[in-house]
Design a protein around this motif. Sequence first.
Motif, mmCIF file in Angstrom:
data_model
loop_
_atom_site.group_PDB
_atom_site.id
_atom_site.type_symbol
_atom_site.label_atom_id
_atom_site.label_comp_id
_atom_site.label_asym_id
_atom_site.label_seq_id
_atom_site.Cartn_x
_atom_site.Cartn_y
_atom_site.Cartn_z
ATOM 1 N N THR A 11 0.872 -1.172 -0.098
ATOM 2 C CA THR A 11 0.073 0.081 0.051
ATOM 3 C C THR A 11 0.824 1.122 0.022
ATOM 4 O O THR A 11 1.465 1.418 1.022
ATOM 5 C CB THR A 11 -1.049 -0.094 1.115
ATOM 6 O OG1 THR A 11 -1.630 -1.404 1.172
ATOM 7 C CG2 THR A 11 -2.134 1.017 0.891
ATOM 8 N N VAL A 12 0.810 1.845 -1.237
ATOM 9 C CA VAL A 12 2.076 2.894 -1.396
ATOM 10 C C VAL A 12 1.492 4.235 -0.876
ATOM 11 O O VAL A 12 2.276 4.908 -0.105
ATOM 12 C CB VAL A 12 2.501 3.031 -2.736
ATOM 13 C CG1 VAL A 12 3.305 4.143 -3.035
ATOM 14 C CG2 VAL A 12 2.888 1.626 -3.267
ATOM 15 N N LEU A 13 0.532 4.472 -1.412
ATOM 16 C CA LEU A 13 -0.140 6.129 -1.082
ATOM 17 C C LEU A 13 -1.610 5.711 -0.108
ATOM 18 O O LEU A 13 -2.362 5.132 -0.653
ATOM 19 C CB LEU A 13 -0.532 6.734 -2.258
ATOM 20 C CG LEU A 13 0.664 7.166 -3.154
ATOM 21 C CD1 LEU A 13 0.127 7.715 -4.247
ATOM 22 C CD2 LEU A 13 1.777 7.913 -2.472
ATOM 23 N N SER A 14 -1.369 6.007 1.130
ATOM 24 C CA SER A 14 -2.564 5.773 1.920
ATOM 25 C C SER A 14 -2.633 6.813 3.260
ATOM 26 O O SER A 14 -1.679 7.584 3.305
ATOM 27 C CB SER A 14 -2.166 4.305 2.604
ATOM 28 O OG SER A 14 -1.219 4.559 3.598
ATOM 29 N N PRO A 15 -3.525 6.544 4.236
ATOM 30 C CA PRO A 15 -3.561 7.389 5.328
ATOM 31 C C PRO A 15 -2.378 7.394 5.918
ATOM 32 O O PRO A 15 -1.622 8.411 6.632
ATOM 33 C CB PRO A 15 -4.603 7.012 6.117
ATOM 34 C CG PRO A 15 -5.795 6.717 5.069
ATOM 35 C CD PRO A 15 -4.773 5.880 3.941
ATOM 36 N N ALA A 16 -1.736 6.280 6.198
ATOM 37 C CA ALA A 16 -0.453 6.025 6.899
ATOM 38 C C ALA A 16 0.801 6.423 6.407
ATOM 39 O O ALA A 16 1.513 7.079 6.915
ATOM 40 C CB ALA A 16 -0.531 4.646 7.226
ATOM 41 N N PHE A 66 -6.794 4.956 -0.995
ATOM 42 C CA PHE A 66 -5.347 4.314 -0.995
ATOM 43 C C PHE A 66 -5.023 3.556 -2.254
ATOM 44 O O PHE A 66 -6.015 3.256 -3.127
ATOM 45 C CB PHE A 66 -4.935 3.745 0.260
ATOM 46 C CG PHE A 66 -5.857 2.285 0.319
ATOM 47 C CD1 PHE A 66 -5.312 1.252 -0.104
ATOM 48 C CD2 PHE A 66 -6.912 2.424 1.080
ATOM 49 C CE1 PHE A 66 -5.911 0.080 0.102
ATOM 50 C CE2 PHE A 66 -7.728 1.001 1.221
ATOM 51 C CZ PHE A 66 -7.102 -0.051 0.877
ATOM 52 N N MET A 67 -3.868 3.722 -2.591
ATOM 53 C CA MET A 67 -3.452 3.097 -3.952
ATOM 54 C C MET A 67 -2.070 2.269 -3.639
ATOM 55 O O MET A 67 -1.195 2.797 -2.731
ATOM 56 C CB MET A 67 -2.988 4.261 -4.669
ATOM 57 C CG MET A 67 -2.642 3.752 -6.037
ATOM 58 S SD MET A 67 -0.895 3.284 -6.348
ATOM 59 C CE MET A 67 0.158 4.583 -5.944
ATOM 60 N N GLY A 68 -2.161 1.164 -4.372
ATOM 61 C CA GLY A 68 -0.922 0.342 -4.034
ATOM 62 C C GLY A 68 -0.398 -0.376 -5.359
ATOM 63 O O GLY A 68 -1.157 -0.461 -6.357
ATOM 64 N N HIS A 74 -6.228 0.832 -6.710
ATOM 65 C CA HIS A 74 -7.028 1.979 -5.997
ATOM 66 C C HIS A 74 -8.257 1.818 -5.256
ATOM 67 O O HIS A 74 -9.095 1.432 -6.042
ATOM 68 C CB HIS A 74 -6.903 3.146 -6.845
ATOM 69 C CG HIS A 74 -7.653 4.379 -6.137
ATOM 70 N ND1 HIS A 74 -6.862 5.313 -5.457
ATOM 71 C CD2 HIS A 74 -8.829 5.090 -6.222
ATOM 72 C CE1 HIS A 74 -7.699 6.155 -4.944
ATOM 73 N NE2 HIS A 74 -9.051 6.122 -5.296
ATOM 74 N N LEU A 75 -8.347 2.064 -4.114
ATOM 75 C CA LEU A 75 -9.683 1.853 -3.287
ATOM 76 C C LEU A 75 -10.153 3.170 -2.614
ATOM 77 O O LEU A 75 -9.366 3.978 -2.283
ATOM 78 C CB LEU A 75 -9.567 0.820 -2.243
ATOM 79 C CG LEU A 75 -9.591 -0.544 -2.712
ATOM 80 C CD1 LEU A 75 -8.105 -0.995 -2.824
ATOM 81 C CD2 LEU A 75 -10.091 -1.438 -1.299
#
Length: 140
Positions: free
Chosen positions: A26-31, A39-41, A110-111
């Motif tokens: 998970t590359v781009l996320s809230p974390a 989020f995107m991964g 992406h979700l």
Amino acid sequence: MTTALSRIVRAADLPANRRRGGDIRTVLSPATVGSTSGFMGTVTIGPGEVVTEHYHPYSEEFLYLVSGRITVRLDGQESELAGGSGLFIPIGVRHRLRNDGPEVAVGVFHLSPLAPRPDLGHVDTESLPDEPAAGPGSAP
């Protein structure tokens, strides 16, 4: 133009999540970047590997297969997805990915929107072989 809020995150710098099978990052996320809408991964599935069946009660999923070929099972119906193709998975649709071919398959997902809490984002409906049974509310 890059603003102070923009961030670059390399998938290779993140640990692989293999809990559902394959190599999910998970590359781009809230974390990782503080995103608030989704989020995107990346997902990498080697020959003979699967990403076990699950669904998202709050999110749509978009999957773009960059390379390789996989079998996608959506609510029990199987379809082939080849590199260069995109797949839309609506909210609540059970889905599973399987690589029956000789080549590694690589995709970007992406979700959106985010679930109210991370532990509500995925519901596992099967486990990896030799794993204990999964239950509702399992986190990625």
